[in-house]
Design a protein around this motif. Structure first.
Motif, PDB file in Angstrom:
ATOM      1  N   GLY A   1       0.809  -1.211   0.000  1.00 21.23           N
ATOM      2  CA  GLY A   1       0.000   0.000   0.000  1.00 21.23           C
ATOM      3  C   GLY A   1       0.843   1.261   0.000  1.00 21.23           C
ATOM      4  N   ILE A   2       1.978   1.208   0.715  1.00 21.33           N
ATOM      5  CA  ILE A   2       2.869   2.366   0.765  1.00 21.33           C
ATOM      6  C   ILE A   2       3.465   2.643  -0.615  1.00 21.33           C
ATOM      7  CG2 ILE A   2       5.020   3.279   1.701  1.00 21.33           C
ATOM      8  CD1 ILE A   2       2.743   3.258   3.707  1.00 21.33           C
ATOM      9  N   PHE A   3       3.887   1.584  -1.318  1.00 22.15           N
ATOM     10  CA  PHE A   3       4.474   1.780  -2.642  1.00 22.15           C
ATOM     11  C   PHE A   3       3.427   2.265  -3.644  1.00 22.15           C
ATOM     12  CE2 PHE A   3       8.184  -0.218  -0.986  1.00 22.15           C
ATOM     13  CZ  PHE A   3       9.223   0.189  -1.807  1.00 22.15           C
ATOM     14  N   VAL A   4       2.198   1.771  -3.520  1.00 18.67           N
ATOM     15  CA  VAL A   4       1.120   2.269  -4.383  1.00 18.67           C
ATOM     16  C   VAL A   4       0.878   3.750  -4.083  1.00 18.67           C
ATOM     17  CG1 VAL A   4      -1.354   2.145  -4.833  1.00 18.67           C
ATOM     18  CG2 VAL A   4      -0.018   0.048  -4.702  1.00 18.67           C
ATOM     19  N   THR A   5       0.917   4.095  -2.796  1.00 19.26           N
ATOM     20  CA  THR A   5       0.742   5.492  -2.391  1.00 19.26           C
ATOM     21  C   THR A   5       1.825   6.375  -2.991  1.00 19.26           C
ATOM     22  OG1 THR A   5      -0.352   4.929  -0.302  1.00 19.26           O
ATOM     23  CG2 THR A   5       0.737   7.072  -0.418  1.00 19.26           C
ATOM     24  N   LEU A   6       3.066   5.911  -2.964  1.00 19.65           N
ATOM     25  CA  LEU A   6       4.162   6.673  -3.564  1.00 19.65           C
ATOM     26  C   LEU A   6       3.928   6.868  -5.062  1.00 19.65           C
ATOM     27  CD1 LEU A   6       7.228   5.044  -1.751  1.00 19.65           C
ATOM     28  CD2 LEU A   6       6.276   7.336  -1.367  1.00 19.65           C
ATOM     29  N   GLY A   7       3.386   5.832  -5.715  1.00 16.18           N
ATOM     30  CA  GLY A   7       3.069   5.959  -7.126  1.00 16.18           C
ATOM     31  C   GLY A   7       1.974   6.981  -7.381  1.00 16.18           C
ATOM     32  N   LEU A   8       0.941   6.942  -6.554  1.00 14.37           N
ATOM     33  CA  LEU A   8      -0.154   7.899  -6.687  1.00 14.37           C
ATOM     34  C   LEU A   8       0.351   9.326  -6.499  1.00 14.37           C
ATOM     35  CD1 LEU A   8      -2.902   5.979  -4.668  1.00 14.37           C
ATOM     36  CD2 LEU A   8      -2.938   6.430  -7.126  1.00 14.37           C
ATOM     37  N   CYS A   9       1.218   9.517  -5.511  1.00 13.42           N
ATOM     38  CA  CYS A   9       1.752  10.856  -5.249  1.00 13.42           C
ATOM     39  C   CYS A   9       2.658  11.322  -6.388  1.00 13.42           C
ATOM     40  CB  CYS A   9       2.512  10.866  -3.921  1.00 13.42           C
ATOM     41  SG  CYS A   9       1.427  10.746  -2.475  1.00 13.42           S
ATOM     42  N   THR A  10       3.356  10.394  -7.024  1.00 15.33           N
ATOM     43  CA  THR A  10       4.151  10.749  -8.202  1.00 15.33           C
ATOM     44  C   THR A  10       3.225  11.220  -9.322  1.00 15.33           C
ATOM     45  OG1 THR A  10       5.863   9.137  -7.631  1.00 15.33           O
ATOM     46  CG2 THR A  10       5.813   9.919  -9.905  1.00 15.33           C
ATOM     47  N   GLY A  11       2.081  10.553  -9.441  1.00 11.70           N
ATOM     48  CA  GLY A  11       1.085  10.980 -10.423  1.00 11.70           C
ATOM     49  C   GLY A  11       0.593  12.387 -10.132  1.00 11.70           C
ATOM     50  N   LEU A  12       0.468  12.715  -8.846  1.00 12.54           N
ATOM     51  CA  LEU A  12       0.041  14.063  -8.471  1.00 12.54           C
ATOM     52  C   LEU A  12       1.093  15.110  -8.856  1.00 12.54           C
ATOM     53  CD1 LEU A  12      -1.555  13.416  -4.945  1.00 12.54           C
ATOM     54  CD2 LEU A  12      -2.744  13.888  -7.097  1.00 12.54           C
ATOM     55  N   MET A  13       2.371  14.702  -8.839  1.00 14.14           N
ATOM     56  CA  MET A  13       3.420  15.608  -9.304  1.00 14.14           C
ATOM     57  C   MET A  13       3.206  15.940 -10.778  1.00 14.14           C
ATOM     58  SD  MET A  13       6.858  13.989  -7.591  1.00 14.14           S
ATOM     59  CE  MET A  13       6.988  13.700  -5.825  1.00 14.14           C
ATOM     60  N   PHE A  14       2.804  14.920 -11.532  1.00 16.24           N
ATOM     61  CA  PHE A  14       2.517  15.107 -12.955  1.00 16.24           C
ATOM     62  C   PHE A  14       1.379  16.105 -13.140  1.00 16.24           C
ATOM     63  CE2 PHE A  14      -0.320  13.754 -16.435  1.00 16.24           C
ATOM     64  CZ  PHE A  14       0.520  13.936 -17.529  1.00 16.24           C
ATOM     65  N   HIS A  15       0.318  15.947 -12.346  1.00 21.96           N
ATOM     66  CA  HIS A  15      -0.830  16.849 -12.466  1.00 21.96           C
ATOM     67  C   HIS A  15      -0.470  18.259 -12.008  1.00 21.96           C
ATOM     68  CE1 HIS A  15      -3.716  13.887 -13.741  1.00 21.96           C
ATOM     69  NE2 HIS A  15      -3.424  13.098 -12.725  1.00 21.96           N
ATOM     70  N   THR A  16       0.381  18.353 -10.984  1.00 24.98           N
ATOM     71  CA  THR A  16       0.823  19.670 -10.526  1.00 24.98           C
ATOM     72  C   THR A  16       1.575  20.397 -11.633  1.00 24.98           C
ATOM     73  OG1 THR A  16       1.000  18.938  -8.218  1.00 24.98           O
ATOM     74  CG2 THR A  16       2.237  20.897  -8.842  1.00 24.98           C
ATOM     75  N   ALA A  17       2.459  19.674 -12.314  1.00 27.04           N
ATOM     76  CA  ALA A  17       3.217  20.270 -13.420  1.00 27.04           C
ATOM     77  C   ALA A  17       2.275  20.692 -14.542  1.00 27.04           C
ATOM     78  CB  ALA A  17       4.238  19.266 -13.944  1.00 27.04           C
ATOM     79  N   MET A  18       1.270  19.862 -14.820  1.00 29.60           N
ATOM     80  CA  MET A  18       0.320  20.185 -15.888  1.00 29.60           C
ATOM     81  C   MET A  18      -0.442  21.463 -15.576  1.00 29.60           C
ATOM     82  SD  MET A  18      -1.293  16.501 -17.003  1.00 29.60           S
ATOM     83  CE  MET A  18      -2.414  17.312 -18.129  1.00 29.60           C
ATOM     84  N   VAL A  19      -0.896  21.589 -14.340  1.00 29.84           N
ATOM     85  CA  VAL A  19      -1.649  22.779 -13.951  1.00 29.84           C
ATOM     86  C   VAL A  19      -0.744  24.013 -13.984  1.00 29.84           C
ATOM     87  CG1 VAL A  19      -2.840  23.912 -12.034  1.00 29.84           C
ATOM     88  CG2 VAL A  19      -3.342  21.538 -12.578  1.00 29.84           C
ATOM     89  N   SER A  20       0.474  23.854 -13.461  1.00 24.61           N
ATOM     90  CA  SER A  20       1.411  24.978 -13.420  1.00 24.61           C
ATOM     91  C   SER A  20       1.733  25.487 -14.818  1.00 24.61           C
ATOM     92  CB  SER A  20       2.700  24.559 -12.709  1.00 24.61           C
ATOM     93  OG  SER A  20       2.432  24.147 -11.380  1.00 24.61           O
ATOM     94  N   LEU A  21       1.767  24.574 -15.785  1.00 24.94           N
ATOM     95  CA  LEU A  21       2.088  24.948 -17.163  1.00 24.94           C
ATOM     96  C   LEU A  21       0.838  25.264 -17.985  1.00 24.94           C
ATOM     97  CD1 LEU A  21       4.848  22.273 -17.882  1.00 24.94           C
ATOM     98  CD2 LEU A  21       5.184  24.695 -17.359  1.00 24.94           C
ATOM     99  N   GLY A  22      -0.334  25.058 -17.370  1.00 28.09           N
ATOM    100  CA  GLY A  22      -1.584  25.361 -18.056  1.00 28.09           C
ATOM    101  C   GLY A  22      -2.077  24.279 -18.994  1.00 28.09           C
TER     102      GLY A  22
END
Length: 208
Positions: free
Chosen positions: A40-61
């Protein structure tokens, strides 16, 4: 500098959103129950990495594309729904024996981490959510909007990491109990498969 009151309000809102039932925390719950806390912890780390992707997408528009393009939105959600159905198929075909032999040495941490990433980035609703949620706390008068988006995205990721890790740890107790009962193992596999099918249907029929 962003006011501390704004940051505190953002963290509280992020915690409330992370705790509310959704595809990601349900995914962490089922994986932790089936394969143990560390899974579950490793899946969580993967999910949070995905959130980094979404953060970059929003920041870049870029996330705005999914809000304005029906083709882009539908393509991504279909990919996500198909992946969830694949996970459901895996859960349904898993036997009690397969569940029982799972241990820390046999688990593929890279696969679990990648599973979390795919689960998160193939959900276009997350991109649109970030696009709608993060700007609410940004203030042009205190500095660069892009930098503020990145900061808020990081705070959201940290909050999610703490809460989802707690979910994984708690669900691990359920997994320990399941290892002592083949019937329970079979039930949890079927329940997980059903949950994945339900999430796939929900994602497939969702609209912008």
């Amino acid at each position: 500098m962003i006011p501390i009151e704004t940051i505190a309000m953002f963290i509280v809102a992020s915690a409330a959103l992370s705790l509310s039932p959704g595809p990601d925390n349900i995914f962490v719950l089922t994986q932790s129950a089936m394969k143990g806390r560390k899974a579950g912890i490793f899946v969580t780390l993967g999910l949070c990495t995905g959130l980094m992707f979404h953060t970059a997408m929003v920041s870049l528009g870029i996330a705005a594309i999914f809000q304005t393009s029906e083709l882009a939105f539908n393509t991504l959600k279909i990919i996500g729904a198909l992946y969830l159905l694949y996970l459901a198929w895996q859960a349904f075909r898993s036997s009690a024996a397969n569940f029982e032999t799972v241990n820390d040495d046999l688990l593929d941490w890279k696969a679990l981490y990648l599973r979390g990433i795919i689960m998160n980035i193939t959900n276009p609703k997350v991109a649109i959510f970030f696009l709608a949620f993060l700007p609410q706390f940004a203030d042009p008068s205190v500095g660069s909007i892009t930098l503020q988006m990145i900061l808020f995205g990081c705070l959201f990721i940290i909050t999610t990491l703490v809460i989802f890790s707690s979910v994984a740890w708690s669900a691990g107790f359920l997994g320990e109990w399941l290892k002592s009962s083949e019937k329970s193992q079979s039930i949890i596999n079927k329940m997980a498969g059903t949950v994945f099918v339900g999430l796939a249907i929900k994602l497939a029929v969702t609209s912008r």
